[in-house]
Design a protein around this motif. Structure first.
Motif, PDB file in Angstrom:
ATOM      1  N   ILE A  42     -34.003   9.730  32.246  1.00 25.22           N
ATOM      2  CA  ILE A  42     -34.117   9.170  30.895  1.00 25.22           C
ATOM      3  C   ILE A  42     -35.100  10.044  30.119  1.00 25.22           C
ATOM      4  O   ILE A  42     -36.087  10.517  30.684  1.00 25.22           O
ATOM      5  N   ASP A  43     -34.829  10.217  28.835  1.00 28.53           N
ATOM      6  CA  ASP A  43     -35.749  10.942  27.971  1.00 28.53           C
ATOM      7  C   ASP A  43     -37.145  10.303  28.064  1.00 28.53           C
ATOM      8  O   ASP A  43     -37.260   9.065  28.041  1.00 28.53           O
ATOM      9  N   PRO A  44     -38.195  11.107  28.190  1.00 26.28           N
ATOM     10  CA  PRO A  44     -39.544  10.554  28.349  1.00 26.28           C
ATOM     11  C   PRO A  44     -39.965   9.588  27.237  1.00 26.28           C
ATOM     12  O   PRO A  44     -40.617   8.580  27.504  1.00 26.28           O
ATOM     13  N   ILE A  45     -39.583   9.866  26.006  1.00 27.84           N
ATOM     14  CA  ILE A  45     -39.962   8.963  24.912  1.00 27.84           C
ATOM     15  C   ILE A  45     -39.231   7.634  25.041  1.00 27.84           C
ATOM     16  O   ILE A  45     -39.833   6.573  24.863  1.00 27.84           O
ATOM     17  N   LEU A  46     -37.955   7.673  25.389  1.00 30.92           N
ATOM     18  CA  LEU A  46     -37.197   6.438  25.588  1.00 30.92           C
ATOM     19  C   LEU A  46     -37.769   5.648  26.764  1.00 30.92           C
ATOM     20  O   LEU A  46     -37.924   4.421  26.683  1.00 30.92           O
ATOM     21  N   ALA A  47     -38.092   6.336  27.853  1.00 27.30           N
ATOM     22  CA  ALA A  47     -38.664   5.664  29.018  1.00 27.30           C
ATOM     23  C   ALA A  47     -39.991   4.986  28.673  1.00 27.30           C
ATOM     24  O   ALA A  47     -40.243   3.845  29.059  1.00 27.30           O
ATOM     25  N   LEU A  48     -40.826   5.675  27.922  1.00 23.83           N
ATOM     26  CA  LEU A  48     -42.112   5.117  27.516  1.00 23.83           C
ATOM     27  C   LEU A  48     -41.915   3.929  26.579  1.00 23.83           C
ATOM     28  O   LEU A  48     -42.653   2.937  26.652  1.00 23.83           O
ATOM     29  N   THR A  49     -40.914   3.998  25.722  1.00 25.83           N
ATOM     30  CA  THR A  49     -40.600   2.882  24.824  1.00 25.83           C
ATOM     31  C   THR A  49     -40.184   1.658  25.636  1.00 25.83           C
ATOM     32  O   THR A  49     -40.641   0.541  25.365  1.00 25.83           O
ATOM     33  N   ILE A  50     -39.346   1.859  26.623  1.00 20.68           N
ATOM     34  CA  ILE A  50     -38.905   0.749  27.478  1.00 20.68           C
ATOM     35  C   ILE A  50     -40.099   0.154  28.224  1.00 20.68           C
ATOM     36  O   ILE A  50     -40.260  -1.075  28.285  1.00 20.68           O
ATOM     37  N   GLU A  51     -40.952   1.011  28.791  1.00 19.46           N
ATOM     38  CA  GLU A  51     -42.143   0.523  29.491  1.00 19.46           C
ATOM     39  C   GLU A  51     -43.019  -0.305  28.556  1.00 19.46           C
ATOM     40  O   GLU A  51     -43.517  -1.367  28.930  1.00 19.46           O
ATOM     41  N   THR A  52     -43.203   0.187  27.343  1.00 20.42           N
ATOM     42  CA  THR A  52     -44.039  -0.517  26.370  1.00 20.42           C
ATOM     43  C   THR A  52     -43.439  -1.870  26.020  1.00 20.42           C
ATOM     44  O   THR A  52     -44.159  -2.871  25.921  1.00 20.42           O
ATOM     45  N   TYR A  55     -44.106  -4.394  28.787  1.00 19.08           N
ATOM     46  CA  TYR A  55     -45.485  -4.882  28.873  1.00 19.08           C
ATOM     47  C   TYR A  55     -45.988  -5.544  27.598  1.00 19.08           C
ATOM     48  O   TYR A  55     -47.030  -6.185  27.602  1.00 19.08           O
ATOM     49  N   PHE A  56     -45.238  -5.437  26.509  1.00 17.43           N
ATOM     50  CA  PHE A  56     -45.660  -6.007  25.235  1.00 17.43           C
ATOM     51  C   PHE A  56     -45.900  -7.520  25.322  1.00 17.43           C
ATOM     52  O   PHE A  56     -46.946  -8.002  24.874  1.00 17.43           O
ATOM     53  N   PRO A  57     -44.970  -8.309  25.900  1.00 15.95           N
ATOM     54  CA  PRO A  57     -45.231  -9.759  25.993  1.00 15.95           C
ATOM     55  C   PRO A  57     -46.489 -10.084  26.814  1.00 15.95           C
ATOM     56  O   PRO A  57     -47.224 -11.020  26.486  1.00 15.95           O
ATOM     57  N   VAL A  58     -46.736  -9.297  27.848  1.00 16.20           N
ATOM     58  CA  VAL A  58     -47.932  -9.513  28.666  1.00 16.20           C
ATOM     59  C   VAL A  58     -49.182  -9.263  27.829  1.00 16.20           C
ATOM     60  O   VAL A  58     -50.153 -10.022  27.890  1.00 16.20           O
ATOM     61  N   ALA A  59     -49.155  -8.208  27.012  1.00 16.32           N
ATOM     62  CA  ALA A  59     -50.298  -7.888  26.161  1.00 16.32           C
ATOM     63  C   ALA A  59     -50.531  -8.986  25.128  1.00 16.32           C
ATOM     64  O   ALA A  59     -51.679  -9.386  24.874  1.00 16.32           O
ATOM     65  N   ILE A  60     -49.465  -9.493  24.523  1.00 12.03           N
ATOM     66  CA  ILE A  60     -49.603 -10.577  23.541  1.00 12.03           C
ATOM     67  C   ILE A  60     -50.163 -11.830  24.204  1.00 12.03           C
ATOM     68  O   ILE A  60     -51.065 -12.483  23.675  1.00 12.03           O
TER      69      ILE A  60
END
Length: 158
Positions: A42-52, A55-60
């Protein structure tokens, strides 16, 4: 090489009568993360977007629960630190993603020993942390294994 590194961990575990579970857990999870980064195409930017996004709900949830549920109302400086933490985290993860695609897993594994070693040196020489003979023996065994492993990689590559 593996036996020497294992002996180092076992030696310290026996002396202190405690298994370094957190260290082994961190090493294991980052190994899994490295393998996933290397193998998943997977493209690194897409992979990082998916990871983010994962984890976004956990951060909220974390923000809503800190400070008695008033995490969103944090002081401006705290908000700046939280936003800065995101940038400080994303840039190395992005660069790691790029590097993982271009590097061998064995190289990635070796370089993952550099950060804890540098932190150890910082702790001992700058902050005066204790570095006993047990630590010297453990460190020597682990790094002897790494040196043997790295030398074998160079020999194979030639």
């Amino acid at each position: 090489a593996i036996i020497l590194a294992t002996l180092g961990v076992c030696y310290m575990s026996i002396i202190y009568q405690k298994l370094p579970l957190y260290s082994l857990l961190v090493a294991g999870t980052f190994t899994g993360y490295s393998i996933a980064k290397k193998k998943i195409k997977i493209d690194p930017i897409l992979a990082l977007t998916i990871e983010t996004l994962v984890y976004f709900p956990v951060a909220i949830l974390y923000l809503l629960t800190i400070k008695g549920g008033k995490g969103i109302e944090a002081a401006n400086f705290d908000k700046i630190l939280l936003m800065g933490a995101g940038v400080v985290t994303v840039i190395p993860l992005f660069l790691f993603s790029l590097g993982a695609k271009l590097s061998k897993l064995s190289s990635i594994g070796f370089f993952q020993y550099l950060t804890p070693t540098l932190v150890l040196l910082l702790g001992v020489f700058v902050f005066g942390e204790n570095f006993s003979s047990v630590h010297v023996i453990t460190f020597s065994l682990i790094w002897s294994g790494l040196i043997i492993y790295t030398a074998s990689l160079f020999k194979v590559n030639r």
